[in-house]
Enzyme design. Sequence first.
Site, mmCIF file in Angstrom:
data_model
loop_
_atom_site.group_PDB
_atom_site.id
_atom_site.type_symbol
_atom_site.label_atom_id
_atom_site.label_comp_id
_atom_site.label_asym_id
_atom_site.label_seq_id
_atom_site.Cartn_x
_atom_site.Cartn_y
_atom_site.Cartn_z
ATOM 1 N N CYS A 63 -12.595 8.145 2.138
ATOM 2 C CA CYS A 63 -11.865 9.007 2.864
ATOM 3 C C CYS A 63 -12.864 9.956 3.687
ATOM 4 O O CYS A 63 -13.987 10.589 2.956
ATOM 5 C CB CYS A 63 -11.118 10.046 2.039
ATOM 6 S SG CYS A 63 -10.296 11.674 2.957
ATOM 7 N N TYR A 194 -8.028 7.699 13.780
ATOM 8 C CA TYR A 194 -6.641 7.691 13.253
ATOM 9 C C TYR A 194 -5.652 7.293 14.026
ATOM 10 O O TYR A 194 -4.469 6.741 14.004
ATOM 11 C CB TYR A 194 -6.251 8.706 12.158
ATOM 12 C CG TYR A 194 -7.103 8.606 10.883
ATOM 13 C CD1 TYR A 194 -6.454 7.930 10.028
ATOM 14 C CD2 TYR A 194 -8.519 9.026 10.841
ATOM 15 C CE1 TYR A 194 -7.453 7.762 8.508
ATOM 16 C CE2 TYR A 194 -9.210 9.007 9.452
ATOM 17 C CZ TYR A 194 -8.903 8.134 8.379
ATOM 18 O OH TYR A 194 -9.513 8.024 7.352
#
Length: 329
Positions: A63, A194
Amino acid sequence: MGRLENGVWIDQWYNTKETKGRYVRKASTYRNWITVDGEAGLTGKSGYKAEKDRYHLYISWACPWAHRALIYRSIKGLQDMISISSVNAIMRSKGWTFDEGYRVTPDTVNNSDYLYEVYLKEDKNYSGRVTVPLLWDKKTSTIVNNESADIIRMFNSEFDHLGAKEGNYRPTEKQDDIEKMNTFIYENINNGVYRSGFSTTQEAYDEAIETLCAGLDKLDNLLSRQRYLIGNEITESDWRFIPTLLRFDSVYHGHFKCNKKKLREYDNLFHYTKDLFQYPGVSETYDDTYSKLHYYGSHETINPTGIVSHGPKFEFDEPHNRGKLNARD
């Protein structure tokens, strides 16, 4: 990638129908603050006192938001003050888990099998996404914060009196410039990859990829004139930027269709990333193998076969040319 609804786990991917195929990231829920004296901090919510071995950080090595926190934990020398647990790289129907696997560090604080159980320990009726990083207070058994932007600022200064390494990456005189740069990087690049990868319509993807590439072009040009984003000293903006850059060619270029150009084709950005990666303490915070395992192995709507890419070659530990602009020290 699921969520909790009134304390019940629901296996549901992001719903983009109401946003015309556009991915919209939700705001973080917990925004409490650690301070030297325990008084309320920047968000104006509950304050927690900075103490050694009181706080525990839940992370994923994949992440980019958790990576920010890991960078600060390392460069500020907080490893012996703040413990960590790392989830399994593969995230499927139960979200982040502590199933045995590559680079998993079990949850020895709450003894959880799933990260969502930590959220439920704080609030048994919690509703929302279950994300990392998550900063937990072992003393009161409560969640302090799950917003990476807050966590890195706490790590930057609130543990200095306890023996943290020197270094202020958010100096007062540069705060306005840092805030402007942070906003630009987040909207165009950090979240831009994203928005490209999680788009579910052509229109949404086209919009996202053009914004992303324009942002990269602009910063590549900026870095032709100066060593770092805010002049010739490393700031918070640089540490917020590098997690996306390190993952760009190995994950985002292929998996998220961010493939107009590779990072290697941006000469200034490529060498800038090498420069930051080789800063003392940073290289140990990134694992390219784990990142590829997570993205290619977890996002079934994007890569249903789960086949993990072998390449590209990892080159960020090789020599860079950034010293010609200005000496770091």
